[in-house]
Design a protein around this motif. Structure first.
Motif, PDB file in Angstrom:
ATOM      1  N   GLU A 220       0.832  -1.209   0.000  1.00 14.96           N
ATOM      2  CA  GLU A 220       0.000   0.000   0.000  1.00 14.96           C
ATOM      3  C   GLU A 220       0.868   1.261   0.000  1.00 14.96           C
ATOM      4  N   GLY A 221       1.896   1.271   0.805  1.00 11.08           N
ATOM      5  CA  GLY A 221       2.800   2.416   0.802  1.00 11.08           C
ATOM      6  C   GLY A 221       3.565   2.538  -0.501  1.00 11.08           C
ATOM      7  N   LEU A 222       3.919   1.396  -1.077  1.00  8.64           N
ATOM      8  CA  LEU A 222       4.662   1.402  -2.335  1.00  8.64           C
ATOM      9  C   LEU A 222       3.821   1.968  -3.465  1.00  8.64           C
ATOM     10  N   VAL A 223       2.538   1.654  -3.472  1.00  9.90           N
ATOM     11  CA  VAL A 223       1.637   2.164  -4.521  1.00  9.90           C
ATOM     12  C   VAL A 223       1.572   3.698  -4.461  1.00  9.90           C
ATOM     13  N   LYS A 224       1.506   4.242  -3.250  1.00  4.41           N
ATOM     14  CA  LYS A 224       1.459   5.706  -3.112  1.00  4.41           C
ATOM     15  C   LYS A 224       2.770   6.340  -3.593  1.00  4.41           C
ATOM     16  N   LYS A 225       3.901   5.700  -3.257  1.00  7.26           N
ATOM     17  CA  LYS A 225       5.196   6.244  -3.684  1.00  7.26           C
ATOM     18  C   LYS A 225       5.308   6.220  -5.200  1.00  7.26           C
ATOM     19  N   ILE A 226       4.812   5.122  -5.841  1.00  9.47           N
ATOM     20  CA  ILE A 226       4.919   5.018  -7.301  1.00  9.47           C
ATOM     21  C   ILE A 226       4.078   6.103  -7.955  1.00  9.47           C
ATOM     22  N   ARG A 227       2.880   6.337  -7.403  1.00 11.53           N
ATOM     23  CA  ARG A 227       2.013   7.371  -7.963  1.00 11.53           C
ATOM     24  C   ARG A 227       2.708   8.733  -7.895  1.00 11.53           C
ATOM     25  N   THR A 228       3.337   9.042  -6.715  1.00 10.77           N
ATOM     26  CA  THR A 228       4.058  10.322  -6.563  1.00 10.77           C
ATOM     27  C   THR A 228       5.239  10.406  -7.523  1.00 10.77           C
ATOM     28  N   LEU A 229       5.939   9.274  -7.691  1.00 11.60           N
ATOM     29  CA  LEU A 229       7.080   9.249  -8.590  1.00 11.60           C
ATOM     30  C   LEU A 229       6.663   9.530 -10.030  1.00 11.60           C
ATOM     31  N   VAL A 230       5.542   8.896 -10.466  1.00 13.19           N
ATOM     32  CA  VAL A 230       5.087   9.095 -11.846  1.00 13.19           C
ATOM     33  C   VAL A 230       4.722  10.563 -12.066  1.00 13.19           C
ATOM     34  N   GLU A 231       4.024  11.131 -11.086  1.00 13.80           N
ATOM     35  CA  GLU A 231       3.634  12.541 -11.217  1.00 13.80           C
ATOM     36  C   GLU A 231       4.860  13.452 -11.272  1.00 13.80           C
ATOM     37  N   ASN A 232       5.847  13.193 -10.393  1.00 14.00           N
ATOM     38  CA  ASN A 232       7.052  14.021 -10.381  1.00 14.00           C
ATOM     39  C   ASN A 232       7.867  13.833 -11.649  1.00 14.00           C
ATOM     40  N   SER A 233       7.864  12.595 -12.190  1.00  8.94           N
ATOM     41  CA  SER A 233       8.659  12.320 -13.384  1.00  8.94           C
ATOM     42  C   SER A 233       8.133  13.030 -14.620  1.00  8.94           C
ATOM     43  N   VAL A 234       6.853  13.377 -14.614  1.00  3.81           N
ATOM     44  CA  VAL A 234       6.332  14.174 -15.730  1.00  3.81           C
ATOM     45  C   VAL A 234       7.103  15.478 -15.817  1.00  3.81           C
ATOM     46  N   GLU A 235       7.377  16.092 -14.648  1.00  2.00           N
ATOM     47  CA  GLU A 235       8.118  17.354 -14.614  1.00  2.00           C
ATOM     48  C   GLU A 235       9.607  17.138 -14.852  1.00  2.00           C
ATOM     49  N   THR A 236      10.184  16.222 -14.068  1.00  2.00           N
ATOM     50  CA  THR A 236      11.637  16.126 -14.050  1.00  2.00           C
ATOM     51  C   THR A 236      12.217  15.365 -15.229  1.00  2.00           C
ATOM     52  N   THR A 237      11.468  14.354 -15.709  1.00  4.10           N
ATOM     53  CA  THR A 237      12.038  13.490 -16.752  1.00  4.10           C
ATOM     54  C   THR A 237      11.385  13.722 -18.112  1.00  4.10           C
ATOM     55  N   LEU A 238      10.051  13.569 -18.173  1.00  2.00           N
ATOM     56  CA  LEU A 238       9.380  13.711 -19.465  1.00  2.00           C
ATOM     57  C   LEU A 238       9.552  15.120 -20.017  1.00  2.00           C
ATOM     58  N   LEU A 239       9.270  16.142 -19.178  1.00  2.00           N
ATOM     59  CA  LEU A 239       9.435  17.534 -19.610  1.00  2.00           C
ATOM     60  C   LEU A 239      10.828  18.078 -19.320  1.00  2.00           C
ATOM     61  N   ASN A 240      11.693  17.219 -18.697  1.00  2.80           N
ATOM     62  CA  ASN A 240      13.108  17.559 -18.453  1.00  2.80           C
ATOM     63  C   ASN A 240      13.283  18.847 -17.642  1.00  2.80           C
ATOM     64  N   GLY A 241      12.338  19.115 -16.724  1.00  3.23           N
ATOM     65  CA  GLY A 241      12.487  20.259 -15.839  1.00  3.23           C
ATOM     66  C   GLY A 241      12.277  21.599 -16.498  1.00  3.23           C
ATOM     67  N   VAL A 242      11.616  21.621 -17.670  1.00  3.34           N
ATOM     68  CA  VAL A 242      11.356  22.913 -18.319  1.00  3.34           C
ATOM     69  C   VAL A 242      10.517  23.780 -17.413  1.00  3.34           C
ATOM     70  N   VAL A 243       9.494  23.219 -16.843  1.00  2.00           N
ATOM     71  CA  VAL A 243       8.695  23.910 -15.830  1.00  2.00           C
ATOM     72  C   VAL A 243       8.558  22.981 -14.643  1.00  2.00           C
ATOM     73  N   ARG A 244       8.632  23.587 -13.436  1.00  2.00           N
ATOM     74  CA  ARG A 244       8.468  22.797 -12.215  1.00  2.00           C
ATOM     75  C   ARG A 244       7.654  23.598 -11.228  1.00  2.00           C
ATOM     76  N   ARG A 245       6.941  22.880 -10.419  1.00  2.00           N
ATOM     77  CA  ARG A 245       6.006  23.561  -9.515  1.00  2.00           C
ATOM     78  C   ARG A 245       6.721  24.416  -8.479  1.00  2.00           C
ATOM     79  N   PHE A 246       7.920  24.046  -8.065  1.00  2.00           N
ATOM     80  CA  PHE A 246       8.598  24.841  -7.025  1.00  2.00           C
ATOM     81  C   PHE A 246       9.592  25.823  -7.618  1.00  2.00           C
ATOM     82  N   ASN A 247       9.620  25.931  -8.926  1.00  2.00           N
ATOM     83  CA  ASN A 247      10.482  26.909  -9.594  1.00  2.00           C
ATOM     84  C   ASN A 247       9.647  27.958 -10.289  1.00  2.00           C
ATOM     85  N   ARG A 248      10.041  29.217 -10.167  1.00  2.00           N
ATOM     86  CA  ARG A 248       9.309  30.291 -10.834  1.00  2.00           C
ATOM     87  C   ARG A 248       9.767  30.482 -12.266  1.00  2.00           C
TER      88      ARG A 248
END
Length: 858
Positions: free
Chosen positions: A759-787
């Motif tokens: 159950e904890g692993l499923v939540k971590k994977i979901r967070t990882l996939v969401e974060n990877s959209v920013e960091t990997t797929l979009l390569n950090g072009v835009v990020r939520r904590f960066n202006r």
């Protein structure tokens, strides 16, 4: 010191070492061994002040680390076995290694405020002897008297592992000071005077020696002022005497040797006292001529008395008395022999004392009568026709024989020997017997009134031993040994008194001839007496000159400046300035119109950032922003690392605190590239920096990132990292390990533990996939904590395909249900272990393929 013309660092320093001051040698050896500066400085000051404490034999100069002498390599491995250090939990530890226990080339420690980062940094500063160190406190919330603070620091030097139990001690191994870049470094490299300073460890040692020279000079100057203040003042009327003038002349010529000679010659003798008194009496005498006549009469009487005493001492000398004693012994022996012979020859005589003195007189009278009675002939007349001279009766045969034996007795040699001994005794003792001691007592009473006499009293008791000897000689008796010391003391005292009179006469005559000359001599004597009574006067001048000499020579910082200049030609100059400019360019600050200029001061080389092409003078800290000053300081710090002889860790504590996003990216790139040459350790609370460092190092082995928790404080683990700081491929591999653990729990028949992990692993994977959209797929072009939008990365967007989007939708759908409310009558089951395993493996394959497509764009 002669101008240094050597070619290598070792030659330059060795030449200086063999020709330098002893305190400077001690300081160099101590500071080179990482000794505490304050302790070394105090010891040097004491050594110079007391001129002691130096070794009898100096060791040879150690081998120095320089560009011509290869240095070593150092890496940190861990901080463990923590006890009572700040708020850090005792079971915490900080590893600078990868999972395979190899040293991490680039180690990022992320943690929010209060997680213990600063405590770890302060511990490292203390251990590595860094500048701007801050005290490492114990846990203030524990009861007083708890165990001492300590930690075990493990490190590698030249690939050999060492461990040190730290308790405020510095690293014992002989390596240069390892500085840590933090907010304090900015003020160090860019101070209020717009100057910062870089010195390799060797140059820094000579800068510190120069500081010690200043301290020695200051202490000695205070001592010198105290000496001058406490020096006794010469009386004004003695200031122009030759004695004082010679001291002043030696002082003006800085001649310590001459002053020592003067001090050694300044001995006040009894004769000086007498001469001083004589001159004082002479200059104060009203009728000098009359006084000279009086003193001459007194001297004549004293000479007579001394002559008579000397006569007694000579007459009663041991040699004379021994001779007289021998005379008495010879006379007594001769008489004893005569008596023995008389007793032998006339023992049968009918009358007594035949052969005695009276009998001998009678015999000599008979001889004279016989000469008349018998008109010549041999005496005694002993034929039978002769008659007795007394009774006129004819002589019998027996009487004739008796007369003949009497004559033989009288005319024997023993009798003549007695006469000779008697005459000898009379001759040798004649002068002694004639001495009259009562005359001397009378004469003493005449001279005593005008003498400064301090000897024994002179009366007949003094001469009693001598009178006894006279009586003993008269009676042919031996005498007791006696001591002539008392009479000798009388003679010496009277003679000394006579010398004083003679000196008075001489001084009076000098006064009669030239009063001014005597007064000058008198004042010179008074000056000599004052100097002798105040030995601290000359000694204080010697001490003052000695201190001045020490200040001029042993604390001359020009020596260290010249040495530093010679070393700077090898260790600094263009190399450092070029390296500094290169780093400014890499950090994106090439547009700053700044340049490095150098200046030397007291053995130190300072670098100053100046503005180019300005119309008016202005300080850098008045023009550059805090961030720009931080970049300048970071460039200086990195340049120092670059030209250092040792490859030691580059440690940074929040290096981008005052930097904007663009500079932050540059710093991340520079630090990652730096890790290819040496170990780099970064402590940061900036999540964006942690992410950028991770992205920059994704193709590099040896990168490691860990998170530091606030509870328990100081505890480190990758799980403590926020999702924004986790790279996709590393997180996936970690989750695969967690899945294996869940499967093991199921095989152990522990389904509840299995489900909790999944159950904890499923939540971590979901967070990882969401974060990877920013960091990997979009390569950090835009990020939520960066202006800011990273427009330079937009080119990577072109590699995104429809299949990529489809995969991310699938993964989001599979693992998002846990974050949404589920109907209790139709709950959604957790994905199976096989589905999770397949999805994670699919993510790894996709990540590898996608990063390859991104590289093709580069």
């Amino acid at each position: 010191m002669e101008k240094l013309v050597k070619s290598t660092v070792q030659e330059i320093v060795n030449y200086w070492y063999n020709n330098s001051f002893e305190w400077a040698r001690y300081a160099f050896l101590s500071l080179h061994a990482n000794g505490n500066f304050n302790e070394v400085a105090k010891n040097c000051v004491d050594m110079v002040r007391k001129n002691e404490g130096f070794p009898a034999e100096w060791p040879e100069l150690p081998t120095l680390v320089s560009p011509t002498i290869k240095g070593g390599t150092m890496c940190l491995k861990s901080i463990s076995e923590i006890s009572n250090i700040g708020a850090i939990s005792d079971d915490s530890k900080l590893m600078f290694t990868q999972k395979n226990n190899e040293i991490a080339r680039e180690m990022v420690i992320y943690g929010q405020n209060g997680s213990g980062k600063s405590t770890y940094v302060n511990l490292l500063k203390s251990f590595l002897n860094s500048e701007n160190s801050r005290p490492v406190l114990t846990n203030v919330f524990l009861p007083q008297g708890s165990q001492k603070k300590s930690a075990k620091v493990t490190y590698l030097i030249n690939n050999k592992e060492y461990s040190s139990q730290w308790n405020d001690e510095k690293l014992k191994y002989n390596i240069p000071r390892v500085n840590i870049f933090d907010e304090f470094s900015v003020s160090e490299y860019a101070d209020t005077d717009s100057e910062f300073e870089f010195q390799p460890s060797l140059l820094k040692i000579f800068s510190q020696i120069s500081q010690i020279a200043d301290q020695i000079r200051e202490v000695l100057s205070v001592e010198k002022d105290d000496i001058v203040t406490n020096r006794p003042s010469i009386p004004v009327d003695l200031d122009d005497t030759s004695v004082v003038s010679s001291i002043k002349e030696a002082n003006s010529e800085n001649s310590i040797d001459d002053l020592k000679k003067i001090a050694d010659s300044m001995q006040w003798l009894e004769s000086d006292t007498e001469q001083l008194q004589a001159y004082n009496q002479a200059v104060n005498t009203k009728n000098v001529v009359q006084e000279i006549q009086n003193k001459q009469n007194q001297l004549k009487t004293v000479k007579t008395f001394v002559s008579k005493i000397d006569q007694i001492l000579d007459t009663f000398s041991t040699q004379n008395l021994d001779q007289i004693k021998m005379d008495i012994d010879n006379l007594v022996a001769s008489k004893r022999s005569v008596e023995q012979l008389a007793n032998k020859d006339f023992s049968n005589q009918k009358l007594k004392d035949v052969g005695g003195q009276s009998w001998r007189l009678m015999w000599e009278a008979a001889r004279k009568y016989a000469e008349k009675a018998y008109e010549g002939g041999t005496f005694p007349v002993s034929s039978r026709f002769n008659r007795c001279l007394l009774c006129q009766q004819p002589l019998s045969d027996e009487a004739q024989s008796r007369l003949i034996s009497f004559e033989e007795f009288v005319s024997c040699e023993l009798e003549s020997k007695v006469d000779e001994s008697t005459q000898k005794l009379l001759f040798d003792s004649k002068e002694l017997k004639q001495l009259r001691f009562d005359d001397l007592v009378t004469l003493f009473e005449q001279v005593k009134p005008f003498l400064n006499y301090t000897g024994p009293t002179v009366n007949l008791d003094v001469f009693e031993p001598y009178s006894n000897i006279q009586h003993s000689i008269e009676n042919l008796e031996c005498w007791k040994k006696f001591d002539v010391t008392e009479l000798t003391s009388v003679e010496q005292a009277i003679r000394q008194a006579g010398n004083t009179i003679f000196l008075n006469i001489k001084s009076l005559k000098e006064t009669r001839e030239n009063m001014n000359a005597v007064q000058i001599k008198l004042r010179n004597l008074e000056a000599k007496k004052w100097v002798v009574e105040h030995p601290e006067y000359i000694q204080s001048i010697i001490s003052e000159l000695s201190i001045n000499s020490t200040i001029r020579t042993a604390t001359n910082t020009k020596v260290f400046s010249d040495l530093q200049h010679s070393l700077s030609d090898i260790l600094l100059t263009k190399r450092y300035i070029q390296t500094f400019n290169d780093y400014l360019h890499e950090l994106g600050a090439e547009n700053l119109s700044v340049a490095i200029k150098t200046r030397g001061s007291k053995g130190r080389t300072k670098f100053r950032v100046v503005l180019n092409d300005t119309s008016q003078s202005a300080k850098i800290n008045q023009i550059l922003s805090d961030g720009q000053q931080a970049i300048v300081a970071l460039a200086a710090f990195l340049a120092e690392l670059e030209i250092s002889d040792w490859n030691y860790p580059a440690i940074f504590d929040d290096p981008v605190t005052s930097l904007d996003q663009e500079f932050e990216l540059k710093v991340a790139y520079v630090l990652t590239e730096l890790s290819r040459k040496r170990q780099v350790i970064i402590f940061t609370h900036r999540l964006s920096l942690a992410y950028e460092l991770q992205m920059k190092a994704k193709d590099m082995t040896g990168f490691e990132i860990t998170g530091m928790r606030q509870e328990p404080v100081g505890y480190c683990s990758t799980e403590s990292l926020p999702y924004q700081a986790q790279r996709m491929d590393k997180a996936v591999r970690k989750y695969l390990q967690e899945l294996k653990t869940a499967k093991k729990r199921m095989s152990e028949n522990k389904p509840e533990e299995h489900d909790a992990i999944v159950e904890g692993l499923v939540k971590k994977i979901r967070t990882l996939v969401e974060n990877s959209v920013e960091t990997t797929l979009l390569n950090g072009v835009v990020r939520r904590f960066n202006r800011e939008v990273q427009t330079k990365r937009l080119r990577y967007i072109a590699v995104i395909s429809d299949d990529d989007i489809t995969l991310f939708k699938k993964w989001m759908t599979t693992y998002s249900f846990q974050d949404h409310s589920q109907p209790s009558e139709a709950p959604v089951n957790l994905p199976s272990d096989e589905v999770i395993n397949d999805d994670l493996s699919e993510m790894l394959d996709w990540y590898d393929d996608f990063t390859k497509r991104q590289k093709s764009v580069d």
